[in-house]
Design a protein around this motif. Structure first.
Motif, PDB file in Angstrom:
ATOM      1  N   ILE A  52       6.730  -7.742   7.585  1.00 23.31           N
ATOM      2  CA  ILE A  52       6.609  -9.199   7.636  1.00 23.31           C
ATOM      3  C   ILE A  52       7.802  -9.818   6.918  1.00 23.31           C
ATOM      4  CG2 ILE A  52       5.173 -11.195   7.054  1.00 23.31           C
ATOM      5  CD1 ILE A  52       3.922  -9.345   9.100  1.00 23.31           C
ATOM      6  N   GLY A  53       8.364 -10.848   7.512  1.00 27.94           N
ATOM      7  CA  GLY A  53       9.497 -11.539   6.904  1.00 27.94           C
ATOM      8  C   GLY A  53       9.395 -13.029   7.136  1.00 27.94           C
ATOM      9  N   ALA A  54      10.280 -13.762   6.469  1.00 26.65           N
ATOM     10  CA  ALA A  54      10.310 -15.227   6.586  1.00 26.65           C
ATOM     11  C   ALA A  54      11.710 -15.667   6.992  1.00 26.65           C
ATOM     12  CB  ALA A  54       9.905 -15.884   5.270  1.00 26.65           C
ATOM     13  N   ILE A  55      11.755 -16.577   7.973  1.00 29.37           N
ATOM     14  CA  ILE A  55      13.023 -17.105   8.471  1.00 29.37           C
ATOM     15  C   ILE A  55      13.259 -18.479   7.860  1.00 29.37           C
ATOM     16  CG2 ILE A  55      14.324 -17.793  10.519  1.00 29.37           C
ATOM     17  CD1 ILE A  55      12.445 -15.937  12.143  1.00 29.37           C
ATOM     18  N   PHE A  56      14.412 -18.649   7.222  1.00 33.30           N
ATOM     19  CA  PHE A  56      14.846 -19.928   6.678  1.00 33.30           C
ATOM     20  C   PHE A  56      16.153 -20.320   7.364  1.00 33.30           C
ATOM     21  CE2 PHE A  56      12.193 -18.056   3.464  1.00 33.30           C
ATOM     22  CZ  PHE A  56      11.523 -19.114   2.855  1.00 33.30           C
ATOM     23  N   ALA A  57      16.558 -21.570   7.175  1.00 33.12           N
ATOM     24  CA  ALA A  57      17.850 -21.999   7.712  1.00 33.12           C
ATOM     25  C   ALA A  57      18.977 -21.208   7.078  1.00 33.12           C
ATOM     26  CB  ALA A  57      18.048 -23.500   7.475  1.00 33.12           C
ATOM     27  N   TRP A  58      18.863 -20.889   5.807  1.00 33.20           N
ATOM     28  CA  TRP A  58      19.941 -20.265   5.043  1.00 33.20           C
ATOM     29  C   TRP A  58      19.865 -18.743   5.030  1.00 33.20           C
ATOM     30  CZ3 TRP A  58      16.567 -18.320   1.487  1.00 33.20           C
ATOM     31  CH2 TRP A  58      15.442 -19.105   1.179  1.00 33.20           C
ATOM     32  N   ILE A  63      14.183 -33.213   6.932  1.00 31.96           N
ATOM     33  CA  ILE A  63      14.548 -32.780   5.585  1.00 31.96           C
ATOM     34  C   ILE A  63      13.956 -31.402   5.278  1.00 31.96           C
ATOM     35  CG2 ILE A  63      14.255 -33.308   3.129  1.00 31.96           C
ATOM     36  CD1 ILE A  63      14.349 -36.269   3.888  1.00 31.96           C
ATOM     37  N   TYR A  64      12.800 -31.108   5.853  1.00 29.73           N
ATOM     38  CA  TYR A  64      12.148 -29.814   5.641  1.00 29.73           C
ATOM     39  C   TYR A  64      12.959 -28.666   6.246  1.00 29.73           C
ATOM     40  CZ  TYR A  64       8.863 -25.990   6.505  1.00 29.73           C
ATOM     41  OH  TYR A  64       8.264 -24.762   6.583  1.00 29.73           O
ATOM     42  N   LEU A  65      13.584 -28.909   7.385  1.00 26.36           N
ATOM     43  CA  LEU A  65      14.244 -27.825   8.125  1.00 26.36           C
ATOM     44  C   LEU A  65      15.286 -27.073   7.301  1.00 26.36           C
ATOM     45  CD1 LEU A  65      14.616 -29.240  11.749  1.00 26.36           C
ATOM     46  CD2 LEU A  65      12.962 -27.596  10.869  1.00 26.36           C
ATOM     47  N   PRO A  66      16.161 -27.725   6.520  1.00 22.25           N
ATOM     48  CA  PRO A  66      17.126 -26.948   5.729  1.00 22.25           C
ATOM     49  C   PRO A  66      16.506 -26.245   4.524  1.00 22.25           C
ATOM     50  CG  PRO A  66      17.843 -29.236   6.015  1.00 22.25           C
ATOM     51  CD  PRO A  66      16.413 -29.171   6.394  1.00 22.25           C
ATOM     52  N   LEU A  67      15.253 -26.575   4.196  1.00 22.12           N
ATOM     53  CA  LEU A  67      14.662 -26.080   2.949  1.00 22.12           C
ATOM     54  C   LEU A  67      13.537 -25.070   3.160  1.00 22.12           C
ATOM     55  CD1 LEU A  67      14.450 -29.537   1.128  1.00 22.12           C
ATOM     56  CD2 LEU A  67      16.268 -27.834   0.947  1.00 22.12           C
ATOM     57  N   GLY A  68      12.573 -25.411   3.986  1.00 18.52           N
ATOM     58  CA  GLY A  68      11.367 -24.598   4.105  1.00 18.52           C
ATOM     59  C   GLY A  68      11.479 -23.501   5.139  1.00 18.52           C
ATOM     60  N   PRO A  69      10.496 -22.583   5.157  1.00 23.54           N
ATOM     61  CA  PRO A  69      10.496 -21.502   6.154  1.00 23.54           C
ATOM     62  C   PRO A  69      10.242 -22.033   7.563  1.00 23.54           C
ATOM     63  CG  PRO A  69       8.467 -21.490   4.864  1.00 23.54           C
ATOM     64  CD  PRO A  69       9.358 -22.498   4.225  1.00 23.54           C
ATOM     65  N   TRP A  70      10.937 -21.444   8.523  1.00 22.54           N
ATOM     66  CA  TRP A  70      10.776 -21.826   9.923  1.00 22.54           C
ATOM     67  C   TRP A  70       9.689 -20.998  10.604  1.00 22.54           C
ATOM     68  CZ3 TRP A  70      16.554 -22.151  11.901  1.00 22.54           C
ATOM     69  CH2 TRP A  70      17.184 -23.215  11.256  1.00 22.54           C
ATOM     70  N   ALA A  71       9.515 -19.794  10.114  1.00 17.36           N
ATOM     71  CA  ALA A  71       8.488 -18.915  10.679  1.00 17.36           C
ATOM     72  C   ALA A  71       8.241 -17.772   9.715  1.00 17.36           C
ATOM     73  CB  ALA A  71       8.924 -18.373  12.042  1.00 17.36           C
ATOM     74  N   VAL A  72       7.017 -17.278   9.721  1.00 18.53           N
ATOM     75  CA  VAL A  72       6.642 -16.092   8.950  1.00 18.53           C
ATOM     76  C   VAL A  72       5.952 -15.144   9.919  1.00 18.53           C
ATOM     77  CG1 VAL A  72       5.250 -15.182   7.065  1.00 18.53           C
ATOM     78  CG2 VAL A  72       6.392 -17.393   6.801  1.00 18.53           C
ATOM     79  N   GLY A  73       6.477 -13.937  10.021  1.00 18.16           N
ATOM     80  CA  GLY A  73       5.873 -13.018  10.976  1.00 18.16           C
ATOM     81  C   GLY A  73       6.526 -11.652  10.937  1.00 18.16           C
ATOM     82  N   GLU A  74       6.201 -10.831  11.937  1.00 18.04           N
ATOM     83  CA  GLU A  74       6.679  -9.456  12.018  1.00 18.04           C
ATOM     84  C   GLU A  74       8.061  -9.448  12.672  1.00 18.04           C
ATOM     85  OE1 GLU A  74       4.530  -5.167  12.907  1.00 18.04           O
ATOM     86  OE2 GLU A  74       4.059  -6.886  14.173  1.00 18.04           O
ATOM     87  N   LEU A  75       9.095  -9.603  11.853  1.00 18.69           N
ATOM     88  CA  LEU A  75      10.467  -9.680  12.357  1.00 18.69           C
ATOM     89  C   LEU A  75      11.006  -8.308  12.738  1.00 18.69           C
ATOM     90  CD1 LEU A  75      11.925 -12.259   9.806  1.00 18.69           C
ATOM     91  CD2 LEU A  75      10.620 -12.664  11.901  1.00 18.69           C
ATOM     92  N   ILE A  76      10.469  -7.271  12.106  1.00 17.38           N
ATOM     93  CA  ILE A  76      10.719  -5.883  12.481  1.00 17.38           C
ATOM     94  C   ILE A  76       9.351  -5.218  12.565  1.00 17.38           C
ATOM     95  CG2 ILE A  76      11.850  -3.714  11.835  1.00 17.38           C
ATOM     96  CD1 ILE A  76      13.758  -5.295  10.108  1.00 17.38           C
ATOM     97  N   ASP A  77       9.173  -4.297  13.497  1.00 15.94           N
ATOM     98  CA  ASP A  77       7.871  -3.639  13.646  1.00 15.94           C
ATOM     99  C   ASP A  77       7.395  -3.085  12.305  1.00 15.94           C
ATOM    100  OD1 ASP A  77       7.860  -4.219  16.293  1.00 15.94           O
ATOM    101  OD2 ASP A  77       8.388  -2.202  16.987  1.00 15.94           O
ATOM    102  N   GLY A  78       6.238  -3.577  11.844  1.00 12.26           N
ATOM    103  CA  GLY A  78       5.649  -3.090  10.615  1.00 12.26           C
ATOM    104  C   GLY A  78       6.073  -3.827   9.364  1.00 12.26           C
TER     105      GLY A  78
END
Length: 651
Positions: A525-531, A508-523
């Motif tokens: 920080i971003g958050a990856i969600f299902a949506w 149930i968490y997977l469609p709602l919460g963040p999957w990862a938080v990190g340096e998605l582009i050099d410099g």
């Protein structure tokens, strides 16, 4: 009459399947009569083209041809042949064919690290691309129209970022950094080549850079380009990197506008050529379709592994093409009569074919052409006359072929004795040759919707069976012994709170919460969600996240339930087995854990240490799996006795 549960379930499944198939066939239908819906407009336009071009005869006038190359993937780490043969393509092939335009439809460079997982722009690769084009002098002989692909956009913060080497090392980048139009008026033909750059901004590192996005600003640009194209050309050739199935719908006045409708509503649109899908690794070499708006979409196989390029021509308003492997000569393209599969009623003057006096063929080789012959029965052959090479013509009697689909055989030989044989289907009465179904599915469905549907289905498969089994007081019935054993094990597993709730809550968490938080582009920080993805204060609706999550569900979470059920059986009924037997019993879990560790390692290579540490999808799920496995194998004795009694309950 009393129906069994199995019969009712089967009827429901068949009903759902029939509805699904009906909708699928409706979406991918290519027999939609665009001309019938736009009869007045189409008749006026094709009548205008017919009057402009006149009769198709042996004259070299009213003819233009161009080339397309896609997914070159110049790399400094792998396959040097991509570079050397691309240089040969520019030095020799283009100069022999002498096209008026060369379209380079994206992924000009590979932009992948040596480990093949990390991704970032590599300046040296762009220097190779720039030097090959410059030193070959190809731009002195033709107009080179290049455009970005998703690989050319990896790890780019903004369009003006220093790392966006397309601006400085491509042919068009300095003047046309994104979408643009180029008008060609030559030999009586006027064509607008309209390039669509659907690369999202910012450009993330792979793999979350698979779907193209046209934001509101770029939509306005394309709208202006469309107006210019319609005003200055009779024919419009759209080109870009992403297939339309991989471009998110446009947004205009809070209303979604499908890019396919946008192209189809443009007067003179004949074709959209693209790349990106690499012909699915060469498994779908002819990825072509015709959209409901009556224009073609043609995906070209990649240069990267297959060394493919495309020759296309507009002859008296009729669009024709052929895809060819590099260094395969002679190259043959029949322009009249055009192939029956690719006719475009209402968009080209098809009425000129049954009125024509000559068959027209373009034939090229890197040496002198010796002969071009045609036949309708593959027995008696007629030699074609080279009036103005590469155009070869031959008199014919079209009224003989006025009904149905017919075959034209072409045999071309160059002075080195190399031979190319072509079997060409044509019709003069509107009879059509159907498109293959797999290319239609790949090009006409919406990839984002498919990814989302797959993810949602897998979430339900992960949750619903466990919930349903938990609510059942008796073991589920099933006729086949092996299936009954698996269902009984999972049923017992669903009764364990310390296992059931973590599995269900994680799903149930997977469609709602963040999957990862990190340096998605050099410099940054971003958050990856299902949506989608949040980065730099902006939201990127990247649907490939659903596919990424589907891999986790399909290969880890769902198998994990079965494996834990197997481990539960070991805990309950295999107490007195030897240590090596116990190890064998746990091999399935070790295999699943290995897959998880591998996926987590790949994610670390793709997005770095921070994303690896704060990654519930990949990294934290490893700890969750180990915890659930440990809890399953160390159940308290009283819970084991309770489950043993449940297992003895008759079905």
């Amino acid at each position: 009459m009393i129906f069994s549960k199995t019969a009712i379930s089967l009827v429901c499944v068949l009903l759902l399947l029939s509805v699904f198939m009906a909708n699928l066939l409706k979406i991918i239908a290519t027999d939609h009569n665009f001309y019938a819906e736009n009869q007045s407009e189409g008749a006026n336009f094709t009548s205008y083209l017919g009057e402009k071009y006149g009769k198709i005869n042996d004259s070299p006038h009213n003819l233009i041809w161009f080339l397309q190359i896609s997914d070159i993937h110049i790399s400094i780490f792998r396959d040097p042949g991509r570079i050397s043969q691309f240089q040969q393509f520019c030095d020799s092939t283009v100069k022999k064919i002498k096209p008026h335009i060369v379209l380079a439809t994206g992924d000009l460079t590979d932009a992948k690290a040596k480990d093949n997982l990390g991704s970032s722009q590599v300046k040296t690769e762009w220097v190779y691309y720039y030097n090959i084009i410059k030193e070959s002098g190809v731009t002195e002989h033709t107009t080179w129209l290049d455009i970005r692909g998703n690989h050319d956009n990896f790890n780019i913060r903004t369009l003006n970022a220093q790392e966006n080497y397309f601006r400085n090392y491509s042919v068009q980048g300095s003047t046309n950094s994104r979408s643009y139009v180029h008008i060609v008026k030559h030999n009586g033909v006027s064509v607008a080549f309209l390039g669509i750059d659907a690369c999202p901004e910012p450009g993330l590192r792979r793999p979350f850079n698979f779907i193209g996005i046209l934001d509101a600003q770029e939509q306005q640009v394309i709208q202006r380009l469309k107006t210019v194209a319609e005003s200055n050309a009779d024919h419009i050739v759209w080109f870009g990197h992403y297939p339309t199935s991989c471009i998110l719908p446009l947004q205009q006045d809070s209303e979604k506008i499908d890019v396919r409708q946008f192209m189809g509503n443009t007067k003179g649109s004949q074709v959209y050529v693209c790349g990106h899908l690499h012909s699915m690794g060469g498994m779908v070499p002819r990825m072509y379709t015709k959209h409901k708006k009556g224009y073609l979409e043609l995906e070209l196989g990649d240069w990267k592994d297959n060394r493919m390029f495309r020759l296309a021509a507009i002859d008296h308003g009729l669009f024709s093409f052929v895809d060819q492997k590099h260094n395969t000569w002679p190259l043959v393209l029949v322009t009249n009569p055009k192939h029956a599969r690719f006719t475009l009623p209402g968009r080209e003057p098809l009425q000129l074919m049954p009125q024509s006096s000559h068959i027209r063929i373009l034939a090229f080789s890197d040496v002198k052409m010796e002969s071009v012959k045609i036949s309708f029965d593959n027995i008696s052959w007629m030699k074609c006359k080279g009036t103005n090479k590469p155009l070869f013509v031959c008199l014919w009697l079209p009224h003989v072929f006025k009904a149905g689909v017919h075959k034209l055989y072409v045999s071309a030989v160059d002075e080195m004795g190399r031979k190319t044989d072509v079997e060409h289907l044509f019709s003069l009465d509107g009879s059509v040759v159907p498109f293959e179904i797999i290319p239609r599915i790949l090009l006409m469905l919406d990839a984002g919707v498919v990814f989302q549907a797959l993810f949602g289905t897998l979430i339900m498969i992960n949750v619903l069976p466990l919930v349903i089994l938990r609510l059942q007081k008796r073991p589920p019935k099933y006729r086949r012994k092996y299936g009954r054993q698996i269902l009984r094990r999972v049923w017992l597993l669903s009764k364990i709170d310390r296992v059931f709730y973590p599995i269900v809550l994680y799903a149930i968490y997977l469609p709602l919460g963040p999957w990862a938080v990190g340096e998605l582009i050099d410099g940054y920080i971003g958050a990856i969600f299902a949506w989608g993805i949040l980065i730099k204060g902006s939201f990127i609706p990247e649907p490939f996240t659903y596919m990424y999550g589907s891999v986790q569900l399909m290969f880890v979470q769902i198998p994990l339930i079965v494996v834990l059920a197997h481990c539960l059986e070991t805990r309950l009924f295999c107490q007195n087995i030897r240590s090596y037997q116990r190890l064998l019993k746990n091999l399935p879990f070790i295999f699943i854990l290995s897959i998880q560790l591998l996926l987590a390692y790949f994610f670390w290579l793709e997005y770095g240490t921070l994303s690896f540490m704060f990654g519930p999808l990949r990294t934290w799920s490893v700890a969750l799996s180990i915890l659930l496995w440990y809890k399953t194998l160390t159940l308290p004795p009283e819970l084991c006795r309770y489950l043993t009694r449940l297992n003895e309950t008759p079905s």
